[in-house]
Write a protein that holds these residues in place. Sequence first.
Motif, mmCIF file in Angstrom:
data_model
loop_
_atom_site.group_PDB
_atom_site.id
_atom_site.type_symbol
_atom_site.label_atom_id
_atom_site.label_comp_id
_atom_site.label_asym_id
_atom_site.label_seq_id
_atom_site.Cartn_x
_atom_site.Cartn_y
_atom_site.Cartn_z
ATOM 1 N N ILE A 278 59.065 12.316 85.006
ATOM 2 C CA ILE A 278 60.357 11.724 85.296
ATOM 3 C C ILE A 278 61.309 11.408 84.279
ATOM 4 C CG2 ILE A 278 61.812 10.624 86.865
ATOM 5 C CD1 ILE A 278 60.051 12.521 88.372
ATOM 6 N N GLN A 279 60.834 10.743 83.278
ATOM 7 C CA GLN A 279 61.634 10.395 81.891
ATOM 8 C C GLN A 279 61.850 11.667 81.300
ATOM 9 O OE1 GLN A 279 58.704 7.752 80.242
ATOM 10 N NE2 GLN A 279 59.604 6.027 81.577
ATOM 11 N N ARG A 280 61.148 12.643 81.411
ATOM 12 C CA ARG A 280 61.495 13.931 80.555
ATOM 13 C C ARG A 280 62.506 14.461 81.512
ATOM 14 N NH1 ARG A 280 63.503 16.918 76.992
ATOM 15 N NH2 ARG A 280 62.751 19.101 76.743
ATOM 16 N N LEU A 281 62.532 14.525 82.886
ATOM 17 C CA LEU A 281 63.698 15.220 83.599
ATOM 18 C C LEU A 281 65.087 14.398 83.279
ATOM 19 C CD1 LEU A 281 62.036 15.669 86.909
ATOM 20 C CD2 LEU A 281 62.429 17.677 85.242
ATOM 21 N N ARG A 282 64.926 13.112 83.149
ATOM 22 C CA ARG A 282 66.126 12.217 82.934
ATOM 23 C C ARG A 282 66.680 12.695 81.596
ATOM 24 N NH1 ARG A 282 68.976 11.735 86.326
ATOM 25 N NH2 ARG A 282 67.737 10.531 87.487
ATOM 26 N N GLU A 283 65.738 12.753 80.576
ATOM 27 C CA GLU A 283 66.352 13.332 79.134
ATOM 28 C C GLU A 283 67.425 14.449 79.428
ATOM 29 O OE1 GLU A 283 63.098 13.759 76.638
ATOM 30 O OE2 GLU A 283 62.739 11.683 76.438
ATOM 31 N N VAL A 284 66.741 15.564 80.061
ATOM 32 C CA VAL A 284 67.418 16.848 80.214
ATOM 33 C C VAL A 284 68.547 16.647 81.036
ATOM 34 C CG1 VAL A 284 65.740 18.026 78.965
ATOM 35 C CG2 VAL A 284 65.859 17.961 81.693
ATOM 36 N N LEU A 306 49.881 10.592 98.290
ATOM 37 C CA LEU A 306 51.228 11.047 97.713
ATOM 38 C C LEU A 306 52.368 10.023 97.959
ATOM 39 C CD1 LEU A 306 50.871 14.932 97.934
ATOM 40 C CD2 LEU A 306 50.348 13.607 95.903
ATOM 41 N N HIS A 307 52.231 9.850 99.257
ATOM 42 C CA HIS A 307 53.333 9.036 99.581
ATOM 43 C C HIS A 307 53.354 7.446 98.740
ATOM 44 C CE1 HIS A 307 56.230 6.688 102.275
ATOM 45 N NE2 HIS A 307 55.414 5.716 102.100
ATOM 46 N N ARG A 308 52.119 7.091 98.594
ATOM 47 C CA ARG A 308 51.883 5.734 97.814
ATOM 48 C C ARG A 308 52.240 6.086 96.423
ATOM 49 N NH1 ARG A 308 46.932 5.973 100.699
ATOM 50 N NH2 ARG A 308 45.836 6.529 98.655
ATOM 51 N N TYR A 309 51.718 7.026 95.872
ATOM 52 C CA TYR A 309 51.784 7.655 94.434
ATOM 53 C C TYR A 309 53.501 7.447 94.109
ATOM 54 C CZ TYR A 309 47.052 9.336 94.275
ATOM 55 O OH TYR A 309 45.758 9.285 94.356
ATOM 56 N N ILE A 310 54.238 8.229 95.194
ATOM 57 C CA ILE A 310 55.618 8.483 94.978
ATOM 58 C C ILE A 310 56.435 7.085 95.169
ATOM 59 C CG2 ILE A 310 57.850 9.367 96.085
ATOM 60 C CD1 ILE A 310 56.005 11.769 96.862
ATOM 61 N N VAL A 311 55.957 6.257 95.921
ATOM 62 C CA VAL A 311 56.566 4.881 96.083
ATOM 63 C C VAL A 311 56.390 4.192 94.633
ATOM 64 C CG1 VAL A 311 56.372 2.493 97.105
ATOM 65 C CG2 VAL A 311 56.460 4.764 98.614
ATOM 66 N N GLY A 312 55.046 4.096 94.345
ATOM 67 C CA GLY A 312 54.865 3.351 92.874
ATOM 68 C C GLY A 312 55.771 3.885 91.973
ATOM 69 N N VAL A 313 55.911 5.142 91.628
ATOM 70 C CA VAL A 313 56.993 6.025 90.528
ATOM 71 C C VAL A 313 58.069 5.696 90.918
ATOM 72 C CG1 VAL A 313 57.354 8.205 89.860
ATOM 73 C CG2 VAL A 313 55.295 7.893 90.411
ATOM 74 N N ILE A 314 58.643 5.711 92.081
ATOM 75 C CA ILE A 314 60.177 5.231 92.344
ATOM 76 C C ILE A 314 60.413 3.817 91.965
ATOM 77 C CG2 ILE A 314 61.972 4.801 94.080
ATOM 78 C CD1 ILE A 314 60.633 7.274 95.508
ATOM 79 N N ALA A 316 58.806 1.996 89.742
ATOM 80 C CA ALA A 316 58.761 1.872 88.312
ATOM 81 C C ALA A 316 60.287 2.461 87.620
ATOM 82 C CB ALA A 316 57.522 2.779 87.742
ATOM 83 N N ILE A 317 60.538 3.531 88.150
ATOM 84 C CA ILE A 317 61.754 4.265 87.554
ATOM 85 C C ILE A 317 63.110 3.372 87.950
ATOM 86 C CG2 ILE A 317 63.275 6.332 87.559
ATOM 87 C CD1 ILE A 317 60.583 6.785 86.019
#
Length: 364
Positions: A278-284, A306-314, A316-317
Amino acid sequence: MKKTLWLLMCLTAGLAAMGQGRANWFAADDPRIQYMGRIDFSNPKLPRFWDPGVVVRIHFRGNQCRIVVHDQVPYDKDHNYVVVVVGDNAAVYRMKLKGHSDTLTVWGNGKMKSGGEGPDAEGDHVVTVCKATEGIGWLELAGVYTETLLAAPPLPDRKIECIGNSITCGFGNDMTGIPCGKGEWYDQHNAWMSYGALTARALNAQWHLTAVSGIGLIHSCCKMSITMPEVYDRMDSRGSQGNWDFARYQPDVVTVCLGQNDGIQDSATFCGAYVKFIQRLREVYPKTQIVLLTSPMGDAQLTAALHRYIVGVITAIRGSGDAAISGFTFSKQWTHGCAAHPDIGDDLEISQELTGYLKKLMGW
């Protein structure tokens, strides 16, 4: 469109005979020909593209239009499929190319036959050619034979990119020609009817499908040695050809649908890799809304993970100060296509759910 335009696919190993009509040649670099997708224009006379869902649009006036395309044909056997759409979905044809050079013939004489000019059709005609298969090999547009080439209608201002795996490619969703388990592994591909393309059309948006069957975020299936973060910058996502210039397409929203091929992983490892991607996506894409999706073909256990992973990623971002990210969990599992993938009916349902979410998120 004042009259219905009829289409005939004439596949030859070279250029088909043009008959006695008033045909003029328009090369692929003619500015009236329109392109959408990750396309390599390093040779403007032969623009090349690998990704599923790449689109060429041609607006012509006259009796017929003959579109000349080149197919890489890897291993001298793997031929791409294309979808040809005449007018506003008035006629849709999906077919497999046959040679290294093929001619797609669109007739305006109201007859489904080759040869002969017939009376001129009234009105102007817009033809869309969409790469239906993923990066099994490249396609090139050589040019168009027709009487008069007009400027294609403008593309929508809205832009979407869908990042993903075989589900996003449209793998296994179209069994109208060859049934599941028959032919080649890509014979049921139809990117035109994939959930991403359907969602974009429902939202009146352009689309890019950045997708590879079998690919994962940290683990890909089927002995594949690449992962999405490793190939995301490329125009040929299965190879090493050409870095993509992200300035050429800045989407309003990007959806990421990865994890089906990763399976359930150590959460810290998976989420750490996801945050980095996601950090790479934000760069571009500094201003793009990013939406993380669960897998439309995931079972209950994988969907929950996947729902748990996504919640964790969001979390953090957003904790880093980036609020332009959200997640969407699909309501169920769709497996009516080949190899338990979504079929076209499933893709329509998936698209309806995603379209509703993006409408609210983007105010569209």
